[in-house]
Design an enzyme around this catalytic site. Sequence first.
Site, PDB file in Angstrom:
ATOM      1  N   GLY A  13       0.835  -1.196   0.000  1.00 34.13           N
ATOM      2  CA  GLY A  13       0.000   0.000   0.000  1.00 34.13           C
ATOM      3  C   GLY A  13       0.865   1.240   0.000  1.00 34.13           C
ATOM      4  O   GLY A  13       1.565   1.510   0.968  1.00 34.13           O
ATOM      5  N   THR A  14       0.835   1.993  -1.109  1.00 35.95           N
ATOM      6  CA  THR A  14       1.694   3.182  -1.217  1.00 35.95           C
ATOM      7  C   THR A  14       0.863   4.456  -1.281  1.00 35.95           C
ATOM      8  O   THR A  14       1.187   5.394  -2.006  1.00 35.95           O
ATOM      9  CB  THR A  14       2.617   3.094  -2.451  1.00 35.95           C
ATOM     10  OG1 THR A  14       1.820   2.988  -3.638  1.00 35.95           O
ATOM     11  CG2 THR A  14       3.551   1.905  -2.346  1.00 35.95           C
ATOM     12  N   GLY A  15      -0.202   4.474  -0.505  1.00 36.92           N
ATOM     13  CA  GLY A  15      -0.961   5.704  -0.345  1.00 36.92           C
ATOM     14  C   GLY A  15      -0.219   6.653   0.571  1.00 36.92           C
ATOM     15  O   GLY A  15       0.987   6.547   0.780  1.00 36.92           O
ATOM     16  N   GLY A  18       1.405   4.649   3.603  1.00 39.40           N
ATOM     17  CA  GLY A  18       2.464   3.737   3.186  1.00 39.40           C
ATOM     18  C   GLY A  18       3.692   4.448   2.647  1.00 39.40           C
ATOM     19  O   GLY A  18       4.833   4.094   2.981  1.00 39.40           O
ATOM     20  N   TYR A  69       4.271  -9.781  -4.791  1.00 35.61           N
ATOM     21  CA  TYR A  69       4.187 -10.520  -3.533  1.00 35.61           C
ATOM     22  C   TYR A  69       5.252 -11.605  -3.379  1.00 35.61           C
ATOM     23  O   TYR A  69       5.501 -12.058  -2.256  1.00 35.61           O
ATOM     24  CB  TYR A  69       2.789 -11.116  -3.381  1.00 35.61           C
ATOM     25  CG  TYR A  69       1.758 -10.082  -3.014  1.00 35.61           C
ATOM     26  CD1 TYR A  69       1.655  -9.599  -1.722  1.00 35.61           C
ATOM     27  CD2 TYR A  69       0.877  -9.575  -3.972  1.00 35.61           C
ATOM     28  CE1 TYR A  69       0.718  -8.640  -1.378  1.00 35.61           C
ATOM     29  CE2 TYR A  69      -0.074  -8.616  -3.647  1.00 35.61           C
ATOM     30  CZ  TYR A  69      -0.142  -8.160  -2.341  1.00 35.61           C
ATOM     31  OH  TYR A  69      -1.066  -7.207  -2.002  1.00 35.61           O
ATOM     32  N   SER A 154       2.084   8.185  22.078  1.00 32.06           N
ATOM     33  CA  SER A 154       2.965   9.288  21.696  1.00 32.06           C
ATOM     34  C   SER A 154       2.212  10.609  21.699  1.00 32.06           C
ATOM     35  O   SER A 154       2.742  11.649  22.118  1.00 32.06           O
ATOM     36  CB  SER A 154       3.557   9.020  20.305  1.00 32.06           C
ATOM     37  OG  SER A 154       4.443  10.040  19.916  1.00 32.06           O
ATOM     38  N   HIS A 179      -7.504   1.132  19.412  1.00 29.48           N
ATOM     39  CA  HIS A 179      -7.068   2.349  18.725  1.00 29.48           C
ATOM     40  C   HIS A 179      -8.323   2.977  18.137  1.00 29.48           C
ATOM     41  O   HIS A 179      -8.686   2.759  16.975  1.00 29.48           O
ATOM     42  CB  HIS A 179      -6.057   2.018  17.626  1.00 29.48           C
ATOM     43  CG  HIS A 179      -5.652   3.209  16.796  1.00 29.48           C
ATOM     44  ND1 HIS A 179      -5.119   4.351  17.333  1.00 29.48           N
ATOM     45  CD2 HIS A 179      -5.717   3.410  15.453  1.00 29.48           C
ATOM     46  CE1 HIS A 179      -4.872   5.211  16.368  1.00 29.48           C
ATOM     47  NE2 HIS A 179      -5.230   4.665  15.214  1.00 29.48           N
TER      48      HIS A 179
END
Length: 316
Positions: A13-15, A18, A69, A154, A179
């Site tokens: 996932g390169t949104g 990512g 993959y 954090s 979360h």
Amino acid sequence: MVTMNRNKVVIVGTGQVGSTAAYAIVTHGLCNELVLIDHFTEKAIAEAHDLDDGSEFQDRHVKVHAGDYSECKDADIVVITVGRKPPANSTRMAELGFTVGLVGDVVDHVMASGFNGVIVMVSNPVDVMAWYAWKRSGLPRTQVLGTGTALDTSRLKTIIGEETGLDPRNVGGFVMGEHGNSQFTAWSTVSLGGKPFGRFLADNQDRFSSVSTAEIEEKTRTRGNEIVAAKHGTNYGIASTVAGIVQTILWDERRIVPVSTLLDGEYGEHDVFLGVPTELRANGANEIVELELNDEEREKLHHSAELVREHCKGLL
């Protein structure tokens, strides 16, 4: 004989999340090789080239490239960030119906490669998705974890730093549970400079009379939603969190981090993933540090567990 540690991380996932996590990993030089996988191959290739183009000015060269993959077979860690930008005024649980199909498909492809490393789940709702990935993958509980309440913890420390004017790194303690909306600050664990936070405030009433633990907890809970409303997503805080977890595992730092991990009797809970202080090692999430929570905090943890468990029903 000289040996070299060829550690490898894959991000699926390169949104916004990512790609920013990839940037954090590269700028900190955390691994030898970073592989980016995305449904849109051209996006993954472009992100990899963009990251790699500044390698001359990094402290350590990380080999970055797009892949498929099959790259997961020899990876130490696979980070799963698939999903969509959450709508304004939405909740993380509201993303479940959209995300579960994506995560299931990713986990199936990862495991088909022969992967036997650690899965770090980032996709929301992260506690439900971590449980689902654990069940679907068949991996041992140590090898599947979610980012849990690490970012929330954090945030808590950051907000206490803002309220007191002190360095947030002086703050100890944990946000625990889901979360999401049912998370809670375990105030019995929170300290500042080694002193219990309530005692710190009482001893410095002339300076911090306006500081309210209730307001701090509410700010911690809602900060992410406020960021999403203003910029349509969060990426820097979670990216730093992912990088910190990746570093702790790859470098076998044995830090205690409130990741989402399987409770199997701890705190009286079973078959549920929640954010609790956990020792991270090279093989993933190890011993859960079972804190002596007060009655109110235990009740909040059980409430959070029930909500998460309810959303896990019917997923398999």
